[in-house]
Design an enzyme around this catalytic site. Structure first.
Site, short mmCIF file in Angstrom:
data_model
loop_
_atom_site.label_atom_id
_atom_site.label_comp_id
_atom_site.label_asym_id
_atom_site.label_seq_id
_atom_site.Cartn_x
_atom_site.Cartn_y
_atom_site.Cartn_z
N LYS A 131 0.82 -1.23 0.00
CA LYS A 131 0.00 0.00 0.00
C LYS A 131 0.85 1.27 0.00
O LYS A 131 0.69 2.14 0.85
CB LYS A 131 -0.97 -0.01 1.18
CG LYS A 131 -1.98 -1.13 1.09
CD LYS A 131 -3.10 -0.97 2.08
CE LYS A 131 -4.08 -2.12 2.02
NZ LYS A 131 -3.53 -3.40 2.49
O1 LIG Z 1 -9.51 -3.19 1.41
C1 LIG Z 1 -8.66 -3.96 1.85
C2 LIG Z 1 -7.34 -3.91 1.44
C3 LIG Z 1 -6.46 -4.84 1.93
N1 LIG Z 1 -6.84 -5.77 2.81
C4 LIG Z 1 -5.83 -6.74 3.28
O2 LIG Z 1 -6.25 -8.06 2.90
C5 LIG Z 1 -5.96 -8.97 3.97
C6 LIG Z 1 -7.26 -9.53 4.52
O3 LIG Z 1 -7.02 -10.46 5.54
P1 LIG Z 1 -8.18 -11.43 6.09
O4 LIG Z 1 -7.51 -12.16 7.22
O5 LIG Z 1 -8.59 -12.36 4.99
O6 LIG Z 1 -9.30 -10.57 6.55
C7 LIG Z 1 -5.15 -8.19 4.98
O7 LIG Z 1 -3.79 -8.31 4.62
C8 LIG Z 1 -5.60 -6.77 4.77
O8 LIG Z 1 -4.63 -5.82 5.13
C9 LIG Z 1 -8.14 -5.82 3.23
O9 LIG Z 1 -8.54 -6.67 4.04
N2 LIG Z 1 -9.02 -4.91 2.72
#
Ligand SMILES: O=c1ccn([C@@H]2O[C@H](COP(=O)(O)O)[C@@H](O)[C@H]2O)c(=O)[nH]1
EC number: 4.1.1.23
Length: 353
Positions: free
Chosen positions: A127
């Site tokens: 990001k």
């Molecule tokens: O809008 C967003 C952008 C990035 N993320 C990232 O994806 C994963 C989600 O993890 P889970 O454990 O599947 O919830 C995490 O690295 C976030 O920083 C997001 O969730 N939403």
């Protein structure tokens, strides 16, 4: 997005496994082993582990961070063993690694390299985003060191070493709040390595709406901020559309906003979507269906905790298992969870078409 599209088709699987380790997601015996190893290293160095906050605290903390980071890498290797032949891509979240300082960064790059060596497409969830000149430096995540080792070469700007060292990522997530001059260096770097980017457009978190759903007046194009961002991302990607029909500039669109995702899919026909929010954040397979195109392509769906922490729901798990047995369970349960997600997504996509 040609390579990602080909891998998704080869494996018939739009799943991305998020490699987001944190202490509570690792089996306790792996953490305990790291503690014991750190204590041994401290003793060899003449450091007192009980003195962690005191005189020699910094050195002792460094030893601990090093061993914890090694445990993260070992955990990730166990996950990769379970999923590498099943999924097209992984998405390590750099925040989890940065929390351990330089030792964490080493675990991050080691993870990216191990995934790349196994033929996986690596999305660095970093990001990043800044003014153009600083974005050039961030873009080295994709196209390598800013100065190649060429004796006698004059230095008149970044020349980049090319190749994958030191990050081994195929794509990055970027924050495009700074506009097109902050995006251009990333696009150039992506072009150099035939890589890609995913711009944050409609994020999965609840309070993203505080900004992204703000309305614009007609003079500014109408609609909402996320829609306008979507239009800009679609237009910034135009010059990099590949054989897949998608540009190198993709978009992050959260599974938790299916209606918004449907609108964006319509408005962004050449933009590939990275969809987080499935599983742990409540997004379902039905929610992500609108993010796919008419040919069931154009999107990948990430799950991090849902896959890497699947071992925690295993009734056979016990903290008394050996480290090796626990890691074997991590491998097996991650594979099962990734297979279940693949089946879930493919079933929902099939039913909707
Ligand atoms: O809008 C967003 C952008 C990035 N993320 C990232 O994806 C994963 C989600 O993890 P889970 O454990 O599947 O919830 C995490 O690295 C976030 O920083 C997001 O969730 N939403």
């Amino acid at each position: 997005m040609d390579r990602l599209t080909a891998l998704v088709q080869d494996k018939n699987n739009p799943t991305v496994v998020g490699l987001d380790p944190r202490p509570e997601l690792l089996p306790s015996q792996l953490i305990e082993q790291a503690r014991q190893r750190a204590a041994r290293s401290m003793a060899q160095m003449g450091l007192d582990p009980k003195d962690l906050q005191q005189t020699q605290g910094e050195q002792a903390q460094a030893v601990w961070a090093d061993h914890l980071a090694r445990a993260y890498l070992r955990f990730n290797l166990a996950i990769l063993e379970g999923v590498a032949d099943l999924v097209p891509a992984v998405k390590p979240q750099i925040a989890m690694y940065e929390a351990l300082g330089p030792w964490g960064i080493r675990a991050y790059t080691g993870t990216c390299r191990a995934a790349a060596d196994r033929g996986l497409y690596v999305i660095g969830d970093v990001k990043r985003g800044d003014i153009g000149s600083t974005a050039e430096a961030y873009a080295a995540h994709l196209d390598g060191l800013p100065l190649p080792f060429t004796p006698g070469q004059t230095i008149d700007g970044p020349a980049h070493s090319g190749g994958r060292f030191p990050w081994y990522e195929d794509a990055l997530t970027i924050n495009v709040y700074l506009g097109s001059d902050g995006v251009e260096p990333f696009l150039q770097a992506a072009e150099h390595i035939q890589g890609d980017l995913f711009a944050l457009v409609r994020t999965s978190n609840p309070s993203g709406s505080q900004i992204q759903e703000l309305g614009l007046d007609t003079a500014s194009g109408g609609g909402t901020i996320y829609q306008r961002l979507g239009d800009l991302v679609e237009s910034w990607g135009q010059s990099s559309i590949g054989e897949s029909g998608y540009s190198r500039l993709g978009a992050v669109v959260g599974a938790t906003h299916p209606e918004d995702g449907a609108l964006l899919r319509q408005a962004m026909p050449h933009t590939f979507f990275l969809v987080p929010g499935y599983g742990a954040q409540g997004g379902s397979a039905a929610d992500v269906v609108p993010m796919f195109d008419q040919s069931c392509g154009g999107a990948v769906v990430n799950s991090s905790r849902g896959i890497i922490a699947a071992w925690r729901k295993d009734p056979d798990y016990s903290p008394r298992l050996s480290v090796q047995a626990a890691l074997g369970m991590v491998t097996r349960d991650a594979r099962q969870a990734a297979q279940a997600m693949k089946d879930d997504l493919n079933q929902a996509i099939k039913e909707a078409r």
